[in-house]
Design a protein around this motif. Structure first.
Motif, PDB file in Angstrom:
ATOM      1  N   LEU A 136       3.547  10.233 -27.845  1.00  0.00           N
ATOM      2  CA  LEU A 136       3.978   8.993 -27.209  1.00  0.00           C
ATOM      3  C   LEU A 136       4.402   8.800 -25.640  1.00  0.00           C
ATOM      4  N   PRO A 137       4.385   7.403 -24.913  1.00  0.00           N
ATOM      5  CA  PRO A 137       4.015   7.526 -23.723  1.00  0.00           C
ATOM      6  C   PRO A 137       5.533   7.648 -23.349  1.00  0.00           C
ATOM      7  N   ASP A 138       6.035   8.446 -22.333  1.00  0.00           N
ATOM      8  CA  ASP A 138       7.950   7.892 -21.927  1.00  0.00           C
ATOM      9  C   ASP A 138       7.674   7.124 -21.563  1.00  0.00           C
ATOM     10  N   THR A 139       8.936   6.575 -21.198  1.00  0.00           N
ATOM     11  CA  THR A 139       9.807   4.656 -21.027  1.00  0.00           C
ATOM     12  C   THR A 139      11.114   5.464 -20.543  1.00  0.00           C
ATOM     13  N   ILE A 198      16.112   1.544 -15.341  1.00  0.00           N
ATOM     14  CA  ILE A 198      15.120   1.414 -13.782  1.00  0.00           C
ATOM     15  C   ILE A 198      16.417   0.880 -12.844  1.00  0.00           C
ATOM     16  N   ASN A 199      17.124  -0.713 -13.299  1.00  0.00           N
ATOM     17  CA  ASN A 199      18.459  -0.463 -12.685  1.00  0.00           C
ATOM     18  C   ASN A 199      18.686   0.586 -11.625  1.00  0.00           C
ATOM     19  N   ASN A 200      19.271   1.907 -12.499  1.00  0.00           N
ATOM     20  CA  ASN A 200      20.009   3.255 -11.415  1.00  0.00           C
ATOM     21  C   ASN A 200      19.251   3.398 -10.813  1.00  0.00           C
ATOM     22  N   LEU A 201      17.624   3.654 -10.513  1.00  0.00           N
ATOM     23  CA  LEU A 201      16.560   4.237  -9.369  1.00  0.00           C
ATOM     24  C   LEU A 201      16.776   2.833  -8.604  1.00  0.00           C
ATOM     25  N   ILE A 202      16.266   1.454  -8.912  1.00  0.00           N
ATOM     26  CA  ILE A 202      16.453   0.507  -7.924  1.00  0.00           C
ATOM     27  C   ILE A 202      17.768   0.523  -6.857  1.00  0.00           C
ATOM     28  N   GLU A 203      18.796   0.654  -7.796  1.00  0.00           N
ATOM     29  CA  GLU A 203      20.230   0.701  -7.501  1.00  0.00           C
ATOM     30  C   GLU A 203      20.250   2.162  -6.166  1.00  0.00           C
ATOM     31  N   ALA A 204      19.455   3.215  -6.453  1.00  0.00           N
ATOM     32  CA  ALA A 204      19.819   4.243  -5.343  1.00  0.00           C
ATOM     33  C   ALA A 204      19.135   4.450  -4.418  1.00  0.00           C
ATOM     34  N   ILE A 205      18.210   3.191  -4.012  1.00  0.00           N
ATOM     35  CA  ILE A 205      17.437   3.046  -2.829  1.00  0.00           C
ATOM     36  C   ILE A 205      18.472   2.749  -1.638  1.00  0.00           C
ATOM     37  N   GLU A 206      18.464   2.223  -0.527  1.00  0.00           N
ATOM     38  CA  GLU A 206      18.931   2.831   0.512  1.00  0.00           C
ATOM     39  C   GLU A 206      18.331   1.541   1.703  1.00  0.00           C
ATOM     40  N   ILE A 247       8.230  -2.069  -4.179  1.00  0.00           N
ATOM     41  CA  ILE A 247       7.406  -1.760  -4.593  1.00  0.00           C
ATOM     42  C   ILE A 247       8.203  -1.065  -5.722  1.00  0.00           C
ATOM     43  N   LEU A 248       9.426  -0.939  -6.376  1.00  0.00           N
ATOM     44  CA  LEU A 248       9.619  -0.324  -8.061  1.00  0.00           C
ATOM     45  C   LEU A 248       9.591  -1.488  -8.418  1.00  0.00           C
ATOM     46  N   GLU A 249      10.434  -2.521  -7.650  1.00  0.00           N
ATOM     47  CA  GLU A 249       9.945  -4.505  -8.513  1.00  0.00           C
ATOM     48  C   GLU A 249       8.554  -4.988  -8.675  1.00  0.00           C
ATOM     49  N   THR A 250       7.787  -4.807  -8.339  1.00  0.00           N
ATOM     50  CA  THR A 250       6.381  -5.091  -8.578  1.00  0.00           C
ATOM     51  C   THR A 250       5.645  -4.236  -9.527  1.00  0.00           C
ATOM     52  N   LEU A 251       6.407  -3.108  -9.529  1.00  0.00           N
ATOM     53  CA  LEU A 251       5.171  -2.215 -10.497  1.00  0.00           C
ATOM     54  C   LEU A 251       6.402  -2.570 -11.966  1.00  0.00           C
ATOM     55  N   TYR A 252       7.047  -2.482 -12.023  1.00  0.00           N
ATOM     56  CA  TYR A 252       8.112  -2.646 -13.543  1.00  0.00           C
ATOM     57  C   TYR A 252       8.052  -3.847 -14.095  1.00  0.00           C
ATOM     58  N   SER A 253       7.329  -5.631 -13.147  1.00  0.00           N
ATOM     59  CA  SER A 253       7.191  -6.744 -13.199  1.00  0.00           C
ATOM     60  C   SER A 253       6.336  -6.895 -13.920  1.00  0.00           C
ATOM     61  N   CYS A 254       5.238  -6.096 -13.016  1.00  0.00           N
ATOM     62  CA  CYS A 254       4.061  -6.874 -13.523  1.00  0.00           C
ATOM     63  C   CYS A 254       2.918  -5.604 -14.091  1.00  0.00           C
ATOM     64  N   LEU A 258      13.676   9.357  -6.039  1.00  0.00           N
ATOM     65  CA  LEU A 258      14.796   8.953  -6.361  1.00  0.00           C
ATOM     66  C   LEU A 258      14.797   9.542  -8.134  1.00  0.00           C
ATOM     67  N   ALA A 259      13.995   9.975  -8.826  1.00  0.00           N
ATOM     68  CA  ALA A 259      15.081  10.038  -9.951  1.00  0.00           C
ATOM     69  C   ALA A 259      16.001  11.666  -9.815  1.00  0.00           C
ATOM     70  N   GLU A 260      15.684  12.680  -8.608  1.00  0.00           N
ATOM     71  CA  GLU A 260      16.164  13.516  -9.184  1.00  0.00           C
ATOM     72  C   GLU A 260      18.000  13.380  -7.558  1.00  0.00           C
ATOM     73  N   LYS A 261      18.205  12.155  -7.431  1.00  0.00           N
ATOM     74  CA  LYS A 261      19.053  11.408  -6.915  1.00  0.00           C
ATOM     75  C   LYS A 261      19.876  10.770  -8.326  1.00  0.00           C
ATOM     76  N   ILE A 262      19.155  10.257  -8.869  1.00  0.00           N
ATOM     77  CA  ILE A 262      20.546   9.961  -9.683  1.00  0.00           C
ATOM     78  C   ILE A 262      20.145  10.673 -11.522  1.00  0.00           C
ATOM     79  N   ASP A 263      19.678  12.146 -10.963  1.00  0.00           N
ATOM     80  CA  ASP A 263      19.953  13.218 -11.679  1.00  0.00           C
ATOM     81  C   ASP A 263      19.606  12.890 -13.419  1.00  0.00           C
TER      82      ASP A 263
END
Length: 303
Positions: free
Chosen positions: A109-112, A118-126, A143-150, A236-241
């Motif tokens: 099964l695909p990872d999700t 998703i919120n944590n990844l976006i909030e980690a952006i400076e 970019i992240l908003e567009t990838l996820y919303s579309c 970003l994934a590394e930044k939020i562990d």
């Protein structure tokens, strides 16, 4: 193209764009080197550009004599990825592994990502982060908003044009595999982020002539590469562990899964993702079955 040149390019792709570990890259490499050894042993002189599925069937039949079904499937999957990469880079027209079935061992099964992830990844952006005067933080959020919303593929996002934005109608035009185009709905919040980026960030970039219509640009005014987006998401994934291995495609999986869990029609999801067959979309039915009970209790006449 020589086999070693193709293999070196593929290894770089696995490392940078897919972010695979050295062990995983070594496994892919071993499978391809096994094929190369088979060709040399049998004096078969053919390049990776023109090798046909019949030759690959001979190779798989040979290795299957000493391997179990899972190992056979792994080799076929590795070769399919290798030739898929060559197709993606326009070295080949078709993937010769499309004609070869893997042994049935179950479907992964695909990872999700959760909505919280998703919120944590976006909030980690400076958002104020700049590079050579370009506010890349604002761009990366968009970019992240567009990838996820579309639910776009990363290549679809990097190729997205300003002329593909039809905000008055609430859609964007996406050019997918085989240059097939589809219209995907886009929410007002994502439209807002794109407009902010386009009007306040992109407008200040010295855009190269051939990229005047390309939406997402680097600080030199050129089209973003897929590798740049892979790297941004990995950091970003590394930044939020975040204890998951993710890529731009994870946002696409999450888009489909969250729509399905909230009651969206599978056919509608298929159209938005641009899947040729609904059987490809049906994999999301297996991701989280918890909502199926709710659907039955809500809609079945005999609860």
């Amino acid at each position: 193209m020589k086999w070693n040149d193709a293999l070196n390019d593929f290894q770089l792709y696995l490392k940078i764009e897919r972010g695979l570990s050295p062990n995983s890259i070594a496994n892919y490499t071993f499978d391809i080197q096994k094929l190369i050894g088979f060709l040399e042993k049998n004096s078969i002189s053919v390049s990776p550009i023109v090798i046909e599925h019949t030759t690959l069937q001979q190779f798989i039949y040979e290795v299957s004599k000493t391997l179990n079904a899972r190992s056979q499937a792994r080799i076929i999957s590795g070769l399919r990825s290798f030739f898929g990469y060559l197709v993606f880079e326009d070295y080949r027209l078709i993937n010769p592994l499309d004609h070869i079935e893997s042994p049935k061992i179950g479907r992964k099964l695909p990872d999700t990502l959760s909505i919280k992830d998703i919120n944590n990844l976006i909030e980690a952006i400076e958002l104020t982060k700049e590079y050579n005067g370009v506010r890349i933080g604002e761009r990366d959020r968009t970019i992240l908003e567009t990838l996820y919303s579309c639910g776009m593929r990363v290549s679809e996002l990097t190729n997205l044009k300003i002329s593909d934005l039809f905000f008055e109608e609430g859609f964007i035009k996406v050019t997918g595999k085989g240059d097939k185009q589809r219209f995907v709905p886009i929410g007002t919040s994502t439209q807002k982020y794109i407009n902010i980026y386009k009007d306040e960030v992109r407008s200040k970039i010295n855009v190269q002539k051939e990229y005047k219509d390309t939406l997402f640009l680097n600080n030199r005014g050129k089209q973003l590469s897929r590798a740049m987006i892979f790297t941004m998401i990995k950091r970003l994934a590394e930044k939020i562990d975040l204890n998951k291995t993710i890529s731009p495609h994870t946002f696409r999986h999450s888009f489909a899964t969250h729509l399905l869990e909230n009651g969206a029609d599978l056919r509608a999801i298929q159209l938005m993702l641009g899947h040729e067959s609904i059987t490809t979309t049906e994999i999301y039915m297996h991701v989280d079955r918890s909502h199926l009970k709710e659907v039955l209790l809500k809609f079945h006449p005999r609860k």
